[in-house]
Structures are given as structure tokens and as C-alpha cells.
Design a protein around this motif. Structure first.
Motif, short mmCIF file in Angstrom:
data_model
loop_
_atom_site.label_atom_id
_atom_site.label_comp_id
_atom_site.label_asym_id
_atom_site.label_seq_id
_atom_site.Cartn_x
_atom_site.Cartn_y
_atom_site.Cartn_z
N ARG A 117 12.93 32.62 32.22
CA ARG A 117 13.69 31.67 31.01
C ARG A 117 13.30 30.36 30.93
O ARG A 117 13.17 29.65 31.88
CB ARG A 117 14.88 32.12 30.99
N VAL A 118 13.70 29.76 29.72
CA VAL A 118 13.26 28.34 29.73
C VAL A 118 14.56 27.61 28.85
O VAL A 118 15.01 28.65 27.80
CB VAL A 118 12.24 27.70 29.01
N ALA A 119 15.23 26.72 29.27
CA ALA A 119 16.22 26.25 28.47
C ALA A 119 15.82 24.62 27.78
O ALA A 119 15.05 23.99 28.55
CB ALA A 119 17.43 25.76 29.56
N LEU A 120 16.11 24.65 26.74
CA LEU A 120 15.70 23.16 25.96
C LEU A 120 16.95 22.21 25.91
O LEU A 120 17.92 22.87 25.53
CB LEU A 120 15.12 23.57 24.67
N TYR A 121 16.43 20.93 26.02
CA TYR A 121 17.71 19.98 25.96
C TYR A 121 17.01 18.74 25.31
O TYR A 121 15.71 18.56 25.16
CB TYR A 121 17.95 19.36 27.39
N ILE A 122 18.07 18.09 24.46
CA ILE A 122 17.71 16.80 23.79
C ILE A 122 17.75 15.92 25.04
O ILE A 122 18.89 15.56 25.51
CB ILE A 122 18.68 16.33 22.74
N GLY A 123 16.79 15.32 25.46
CA GLY A 123 16.88 14.47 26.69
C GLY A 123 15.34 13.97 27.05
O GLY A 123 14.67 14.53 26.71
N ASN A 124 15.53 13.29 28.11
CA ASN A 124 14.30 12.65 28.63
C ASN A 124 14.06 13.24 30.09
O ASN A 124 14.97 14.25 30.21
CB ASN A 124 14.01 11.35 28.60
N GLY A 125 13.14 12.72 30.62
CA GLY A 125 12.64 13.56 32.02
C GLY A 125 14.20 13.39 32.93
O GLY A 125 14.29 14.36 33.74
N HIS A 126 14.65 12.25 33.07
CA HIS A 126 15.87 12.04 33.89
C HIS A 126 16.93 13.21 33.53
O HIS A 126 17.84 13.62 34.46
CB HIS A 126 16.38 10.63 33.60
N ALA A 127 17.18 13.47 32.25
CA ALA A 127 18.09 14.43 31.94
C ALA A 127 17.70 15.75 32.49
O ALA A 127 18.55 16.53 33.00
CB ALA A 127 17.92 14.52 30.15
N SER A 128 16.58 16.13 32.36
CA SER A 128 16.14 17.57 32.98
C SER A 128 16.30 17.42 34.53
O SER A 128 16.56 18.36 34.95
CB SER A 128 14.60 17.58 32.63
N ARG A 170 21.96 27.74 26.81
CA ARG A 170 20.46 27.11 26.02
C ARG A 170 19.58 28.26 25.76
O ARG A 170 18.84 28.37 24.93
CB ARG A 170 20.20 25.97 27.09
N ALA A 171 19.36 28.96 27.20
CA ALA A 171 18.33 29.73 27.12
C ALA A 171 18.57 31.21 26.41
O ALA A 171 17.70 32.09 25.99
CB ALA A 171 17.87 30.07 28.63
N LYS A 172 19.84 31.80 26.38
CA LYS A 172 20.13 32.91 25.98
C LYS A 172 21.07 33.21 24.55
O LYS A 172 21.10 34.22 24.27
CB LYS A 172 20.82 33.60 27.21
N SER A 173 21.51 32.02 24.18
CA SER A 173 22.32 32.06 22.67
C SER A 173 21.25 32.36 21.77
O SER A 173 20.15 31.89 21.56
CB SER A 173 22.88 30.96 22.75
N PRO A 174 21.73 33.38 21.03
CA PRO A 174 20.85 33.46 19.76
C PRO A 174 21.07 32.48 18.60
O PRO A 174 20.06 32.08 17.91
CB PRO A 174 21.69 35.01 18.94
N GLU A 175 22.14 31.80 18.63
CA GLU A 175 22.25 30.56 17.55
C GLU A 175 21.72 29.45 17.86
O GLU A 175 21.95 28.96 19.07
CB GLU A 175 23.80 30.40 17.40
N LEU A 176 20.87 28.77 17.08
CA LEU A 176 19.94 27.60 17.12
C LEU A 176 21.24 26.64 17.60
O LEU A 176 21.00 25.68 18.36
CB LEU A 176 19.55 27.11 15.81
N PHE A 177 22.53 26.58 17.12
CA PHE A 177 23.49 25.33 17.29
C PHE A 177 23.62 25.24 18.88
O PHE A 177 24.25 24.28 19.39
CB PHE A 177 24.58 25.61 16.49
N ARG A 178 23.68 26.65 19.33
CA ARG A 178 24.24 26.62 20.85
C ARG A 178 23.00 26.69 21.67
O ARG A 178 23.04 25.74 22.89
CB ARG A 178 24.75 28.00 21.17
#
Ligand SMILES: *Cc1c(COP(=O)(O)O)cnc(C)c1O
Length: 398
Positions: free
Chosen positions: A58-69, A234-242
Motif C-alpha cells: 500500500r501507499v499513503a499520500l500526504y501534502i508535504g515535502n520529504g521531511h514530512a514523509s 490515507r491508504a485505505k479510505s474511499p473518500e478523496l477528502f480522507r
């Protein structure tokens, strides 16, 4: 007059050159974030990001830079007081360790300095010494962007396995994903972090954490996890907002979608091969310059060099002089000697870095090398001859 006028080239290791296709894709008004086509587009990022990291995890996406990851990955697997073994081969490895420490993780660091890769014997010793398996994860950097060391992650996995130690393997691929071969599943990596603005050719602002089932099991009891960074949502929610923990980064989604299309069109193997060839052209030039005078690649063994960026020793203050001359006179911006100096000159004036990552091709790399050649002449910095010829020969045999 200035010969710098014209299209500039930012040859620093991130943000890398953003392709026009990506920029144009981003240049659109915001769309409905609650329903409609954006949802399908956002969903399509997940399988393609997995393909780039060569994983079915699985992959989770975040708004952030490398430090955030870094923080996202750490908080999802660790509990306060857990132990991490940090393998540092440059400022980014050290930085990830500091981030862990700041979160209350008990960090044991093996620092391999600035010119060599991870010494597996030391790793093996440290893991064998940890008889009660207090170390929950080993943190490594694939390519350390400061030293431009590239570590052998497959060999590191084998080393961990020979000790029978159950620690997770977590790898920072921020500077290598989409540049150097990386095989999350084949190499047995549990957690991978990356960001949008390097090999993934998208402006800074998105970061990603891929995680294995084993890491996900550790996540279940991780008490550092916070609601915002929780990778399950992040990785498992169906809703874009989540999926984005709030408003989706609409234009970044457009941009990343285009960048992933470009990578798929070229084919990831071809993308890696292009980086490898272009890196060889850079190294051929550097070797020639280095035959006479101060220029020397920071990493002498080509097998340990990143295909995305090359750190060069030239002696203070010529690293800075050369960078400034190139920017003013050729439109090329080289990378600084990030974290390569001493306490009073941390980003050493005696270094520069050439990025050859992401949306780069032969004429761009040859152009950067010719610009450096001009700078060496203009600044009277001693150097060997034949560099451009040598680089051209590599390109000619592509
Ligand atoms: C760029 C980079 C980072 C930091 O990324 P930011 O987006 O600047 O926060 C971390 N690790 C590596 C290996 C990098 O190349």
C-alpha cells in the motif's frame, strides 16, 4: 550583455526540472473535490505510484515535502521509547535519525561518514548485539543527496536476514525513486518514503509512504501515530477528502498524474537506463578534469555513486565561486555542498553538486558540463583536458 539570458537550468538535486507537460497539466482551475473526475484521477495515482516503487504494497499520500514523509513513516510504526538503528551516509541519514530522536524514539546511529557506503559488518554486529530485539526498525538512505552515496539496499536486507533479526527495513528513496533502480518487493523493504520534486518531476508539495503488511502490523500498536498522519486513513479510505486528510491538492494531483504518465510512457527500466548513461557522461567529464588540479568526485567507487546527483570536491572557495559564476554567466544553477563542510562552513565552499535527476536528457547534461568547462576557464581553476570529448563519447555510445 549576459549569456545567462534564455531558459535557465536548475541543476540542483531537488526541486528538479519540472517538465512543461507537468506544468501545463497543473495550470487549470480547481475542480470539484467532492465528486466527479478528480476522484478517478486521484485513485489512479495509487497503482501507478506502487508500480514506480515496484511493489504491490500500500501507499499513503500526504501534502508535504520529504521531511514530512520522514515523520509520517516514523509515527506510523514507532511507539515512544522504541529503538531505531539509523545508518547514516550523509546529512539526510543523520537528519532522519534526528527526526526520530525528536519524536521520542531511542536512536542508535552508525555513521559511515561522508565518503563511504553502509558497512554491513557493522550493521550485522549491531543487530546481533541486540539479543532482546529492542531495535524495531533499521533506517537507511538509498541515495544520500549530500554525499551522493548510493547504498546497496538488497545487500542490506540480506544482512538483516542473516542475523534473524525481525527489525523492519525503512528506506529513504527521496533522491532515488524514478532515477535509480529500486525494487521494494524484491529487495524486501518494509517502508519507503519519497517526495514529488525529484525523480517524480512534480513541484514540491507531495510526499509518499509505501508500507508492507509487516510494517502495517507494527502500526497497529504504534503510539506515535496521530490522526493526521495515520497511513490507514490515507491508504485505505474511499473518500478523496480522507485520502488527503482534508482538501485534496488539486493541481498537484494533475501534475503528478502527468508525471506518472511520462514515466510509464518511457518505461521505468528505460528511465533508469537514461539516468545511468547520463551519470556516466558526468563522471567521464569529472574524471578528465580531475587528472590535473583539485577536482575530485566525492565518491571514488562508481558502484557506490548515485545516478541522480554527483557531489564534487574542488576546494574552498572554488565550489562557491564556480556556482556563482555559472549562475551569472550561463543560466545554470549547480547544487551547494550541502552538509559537506565543517561546523563553521557546514555547506562547504569547497564543493558543488551536479544534479542529473528527473526530466533531463543528453543535451541538458552536456550543456551543464560545457558550462562548467567555461567556468573553470574563466576562473582559472586548474583542470585536466578532454572532459567534454569524454562525455560526448558516452552519449555517442548510448
Ligand atoms: C531532498 C531529500 C530529503 C528532504 O526532502 P525535502 O523535500 O527537502 O524535505 C530527504 N532525504 C533525501 C535523500 C533527499 O534527497
Amino acid at each position: 550583455m549576459s549569456l545567462a539570458n534564455g531558459r535557465p537550468y536548475l541543476a540542483i538535486p531537488g526541486p528538479s526540472v519540472a517538465p512543461d507537460r507537468v506544468l501545463n497539466a497543473m495550470h487549470q482551475p480547481s475542480v470539484n473535490i467532492y465528486e466527479g473526475p478528480l476522484h478517478d484521477m486521484a485513485d489512479s495515482l495509487f497503482p501507478d505510484l506502487k508500480a514506480v516503487a515496484r511493489t504491490t504494497n500500500r501507499v499513503a499520500l500526504y501534502i508535504g515535502n520529504g521531511h514530512a514523509s520522514w515523520e509520517a513513516a516514523l509515527t506510523n510504526v514507532f511507539s515512544r521509547g522504541d529503538k531505531a538503528l539509523v545508518l547514516a551516509t550523509g546529512i539526510f541519514g543523520v537528519g532522519w535519525g534526528e527526526a526520530a530522536q525528536g519524536l521520542g524514539i531511542d536512536v542508535q546511529t552508525l555513521d559511515f561518514g561522508r565518503r563511504s557506503g553502509i558497512d554491513l559488518e557493522q550493521v550485522e554486529q549491531a543487530l546481533r548485539a541486540d539479543k532482546s530485539h529492542e531495535i524495531k526498525a533499521v533506517l537507511a538512505t538509498h541515495t544520500d543527496t549530500a554525499t551522493t552515496i548510493r547504498n546497496d539496499i538488497a545487500a542490506l536486507r540480506k544482512c538483516i536476514d542473516t542475523t534473524g533479526h525481525p527489525a523492519l527495513l525503512m528506506v529513504d528513496c527521496i533522491a532515488s525513486l524514478g532515477c535509480d533502480r529500486f525494487e521494494m518487493d524484491d529487495w524486501g523493504v518494509d517502508v519507503v518514503v519519497a517526495a514529488s520534486q525529484k525523480g517524480l518531476m512534480t513541484p514540491p508539495g507531495l510526499c509518499f509512504v509505501w508500507f508492507s503488511d509487516k510494517a502495517d502490523r507494527m502500526h497497529e500498536s504504534a503510539d506515535l501515530t496521530t490522526p493526521y498522519w495515520n497511513w490507514t486513513t490515507r491508504a485505505k479510505s474511499p473518500e478523496l477528502f480522507r485520502k488527503f486528510g482534508g482538501t485534496a491538492p488539486v493541481q498537484h494531483i494533475f501534475g503528478l498524474r502527468e508525471a506518472l504518465d511520462m514515466l510509464a510512457e518511457e518505461g521505468i527500466e528505460a528511465v533508469w537506463a537514461r539516468h545511468e548513461k547520463l551519470a556516466q557522461a558526468v563522471w567521464a567529464a569529472l574524471e578528465c578534469w580531475g587528472t590535473s588540479g583539485p577536482i575530485e568526485m566525492n565518491i571514488s567507487d562508481p558502484a557506490l555513486r548515485s545516478n541522480a546527483v554527483t557531489s564534487v570536491r574542488i576546494g574552498a572557495p572554488d565550489g562557491t565561486r564556480l556556482r556563482k559564476w555559472l549562475e551569472a554567466n550561463t543560466g545554470v544553477t549547480l547544487g551547494i555542498g550541502l552538509g559537506m563542510g565543517s561546523d563553521d562552513d557546514p555547506d562547504s565552499d569547497g564543493f558543488f553538486r551536479i544534479a542529473h535527476m528527473g526530466h533531463v536528457n543528453a543535451h541538458m547534461v552536456l550543456g551543464v558540463l560545457a558550462a562548467i568547462q567555461s567556468g573553470l576557464i574563466a576562473l582559472d581553476i586548474p583542470h585536466g583536458t578532454g572532459a567534454l570529448e569524454a562525455a560526448a563519447r558516452i552519449v555517442a555510445t548510448a
